[in-house]
Write a protein that holds these residues in place. Structure first.
Motif, PDB file in Angstrom:
ATOM      1  N   ALA A  79     -38.642 -31.822  -0.215  1.00 51.59           N
ATOM      2  CA  ALA A  79     -38.693 -31.440   1.375  1.00 51.59           C
ATOM      3  C   ALA A  79     -37.944 -30.608   1.568  1.00 51.59           C
ATOM      4  O   ALA A  79     -37.159 -29.409   2.310  1.00 51.59           O
ATOM      5  CB  ALA A  79     -39.059 -31.816   2.256  1.00 51.59           C
ATOM      6  N   TYR A 109     -49.547 -32.276   0.034  1.00 56.89           N
ATOM      7  CA  TYR A 109     -49.686 -31.898   0.984  1.00 56.89           C
ATOM      8  C   TYR A 109     -50.853 -30.819   1.248  1.00 56.89           C
ATOM      9  O   TYR A 109     -51.556 -30.163   0.653  1.00 56.89           O
ATOM     10  CB  TYR A 109     -48.031 -31.217   1.639  1.00 56.89           C
ATOM     11  CG  TYR A 109     -47.094 -31.595   1.544  1.00 56.89           C
ATOM     12  CD1 TYR A 109     -47.102 -33.106   2.370  1.00 56.89           C
ATOM     13  CD2 TYR A 109     -46.581 -31.394   0.360  1.00 56.89           C
ATOM     14  CE1 TYR A 109     -45.181 -33.247   2.601  1.00 56.89           C
ATOM     15  CE2 TYR A 109     -44.923 -32.167   0.925  1.00 56.89           C
ATOM     16  CZ  TYR A 109     -44.927 -33.081   1.042  1.00 56.89           C
ATOM     17  OH  TYR A 109     -43.752 -33.795   1.434  1.00 56.89           O
ATOM     18  N   GLU A 113     -50.742 -29.460   6.633  1.00 60.12           N
ATOM     19  CA  GLU A 113     -49.250 -29.597   6.685  1.00 60.12           C
ATOM     20  C   GLU A 113     -48.581 -28.194   5.921  1.00 60.12           C
ATOM     21  O   GLU A 113     -46.494 -28.369   6.367  1.00 60.12           O
ATOM     22  CB  GLU A 113     -49.091 -30.845   6.225  1.00 60.12           C
ATOM     23  CG  GLU A 113     -49.397 -32.033   6.194  1.00 60.12           C
ATOM     24  CD  GLU A 113     -49.198 -33.204   5.446  1.00 60.12           C
ATOM     25  OE1 GLU A 113     -48.866 -33.988   5.408  1.00 60.12           O
ATOM     26  OE2 GLU A 113     -50.178 -32.930   4.245  1.00 60.12           O
ATOM     27  N   MET A 117     -45.036 -27.003   7.613  1.00 66.18           N
ATOM     28  CA  MET A 117     -44.242 -26.923   6.951  1.00 66.18           C
ATOM     29  C   MET A 117     -43.274 -25.054   6.724  1.00 66.18           C
ATOM     30  O   MET A 117     -41.476 -25.379   6.798  1.00 66.18           O
ATOM     31  CB  MET A 117     -43.529 -27.187   5.623  1.00 66.18           C
ATOM     32  CG  MET A 117     -43.785 -29.186   5.497  1.00 66.18           C
ATOM     33  SD  MET A 117     -42.614 -29.934   6.670  1.00 66.18           S
ATOM     34  CE  MET A 117     -41.143 -29.340   5.708  1.00 66.18           C
ATOM     35  N   LYS A 121     -39.153 -24.593   8.305  1.00 66.80           N
ATOM     36  CA  LYS A 121     -38.651 -23.990   7.882  1.00 66.80           C
ATOM     37  C   LYS A 121     -37.873 -22.062   8.283  1.00 66.80           C
ATOM     38  O   LYS A 121     -37.015 -21.705   8.270  1.00 66.80           O
ATOM     39  CB  LYS A 121     -38.430 -22.971   6.547  1.00 66.80           C
ATOM     40  CG  LYS A 121     -37.746 -22.711   5.415  1.00 66.80           C
ATOM     41  CD  LYS A 121     -37.871 -22.697   3.961  1.00 66.80           C
ATOM     42  CE  LYS A 121     -36.558 -21.634   3.072  1.00 66.80           C
ATOM     43  NZ  LYS A 121     -35.863 -22.006   3.654  1.00 66.80           N
ATOM     44  N   LEU A 206     -46.463 -35.717   5.721  1.00 65.62           N
ATOM     45  CA  LEU A 206     -45.604 -35.846   6.104  1.00 65.62           C
ATOM     46  C   LEU A 206     -45.142 -37.168   7.254  1.00 65.62           C
ATOM     47  O   LEU A 206     -44.045 -37.334   6.882  1.00 65.62           O
ATOM     48  CB  LEU A 206     -45.765 -34.409   7.400  1.00 65.62           C
ATOM     49  CG  LEU A 206     -45.719 -32.888   6.131  1.00 65.62           C
ATOM     50  CD1 LEU A 206     -45.769 -32.556   7.730  1.00 65.62           C
ATOM     51  CD2 LEU A 206     -44.195 -32.993   6.091  1.00 65.62           C
TER      52      LEU A 206
END
Length: 243
Positions: A79, A109, A113, A117, A121, A206
């Motif tokens: 990650a 994931y 999730e 993510m 980002k 997560l």
């Protein structure tokens, strides 16, 4: 606009941009070296073990096995790599989509999730862009003021006031974290992420990889580091002014 007003405007642009520059530079420093933080945090005796909030009956019903410390660390580092990559989120999300729960063919994931993510980002990439903009204002402004001998005293004033502004902002954030962590955590996510997109179950990967203590410690360390940078900047400006 007279030169005097121009230089004053440049000074206050630097002062306003300084907390953003120092704060976001600290965030970028931590993101770019996040593997060190992961290893440090996971190595603490007080760091909660995987699935510590889940009862044995629920674990068996969901067919979940706790991650070993080594598995947890290696999964978390993927990650970290994802966030550090320069490509846009959709181009590198496969790093997370391809991961599997250890010893199974099940995705690590779930869809929610993965979507979160992508948002994370996008946020870290936006912070990098804003940081470059703030850096241009701070460094460019200080450079403009430092060129002329007659305006170098304004550089010292900008450093002093910028440092004070940074310390003030970080003291507020730091106290907020220490005194009302739950409120801070919720409000931070509500402000920066779509509603109902960032809350996950204790059984979701997560949360298993990055429990609340991970983020509490991160917030404290980040705030203290940026606060110290503000103190150093303000002290430097103060000493140069006196000289």
């Amino acid at each position: 606009m007279s030169r005097s007003r121009l230089f004053t405007t440049v000074k206050w642009l630097v002062v306003v941009a300084m907390p953003i520059f120092l704060g976001f530079s600290t965030i970028r420093l931590f993101v770019n070296n996040a593997e060190l933080y992961v290893r440090y945090e996971y190595g603490k005796a007080s760091f909660p073990p995987d699935l510590h909030n889940i009862g044995e009956v629920q674990r068996q019903r969901l067919d979940l096995e706790p991650f070993t410390p080594e598995q947890r660390r290696e999964l978390a580092l993927v990650a970290v790599e994802y966030l550090q990559r320069p490509e846009p989120p959709p181009a590198v999300i496969h790093l997370l989509e391809e991961q599997r729960l250890p010893g199974t063919d099940r995705p690590l994931y779930n869809e929610a999730e993965i979507d979160h993510m992508l948002d994370v980002k996008r946020l870290t990439d936006a912070i990098a862009r804003i940081n470059w903009f703030a850096a241009a204002i701070v460094l460019g402004g200080l450079g403009i003021l430092a060129v002329r001998r007659q305006t170098r005293h304004i550089v010292y004033e900008a450093l002093f006031h910028g440092g004070v502004a940074t310390v003030t902002v970080l003291l507020f954030i730091g106290l907020f974290i220490l005194l009302a962590w739950n409120t801070f955590f919720v409000q931070f996510h509500e402000l920066l992420f779509p509603p109902d997109s960032w809350s996950f179950a204790y059984t979701d990967s997560l949360i298993r990889l990055f429990p609340e203590k991970f983020w509490f410690d991160f917030g404290v360390l980040l705030s203290v580091t940026a606060l110290l940078l503000g103190v150093v900047t303000g002290l430097l400006g103060y000493l140069l002014r006196r000289k």
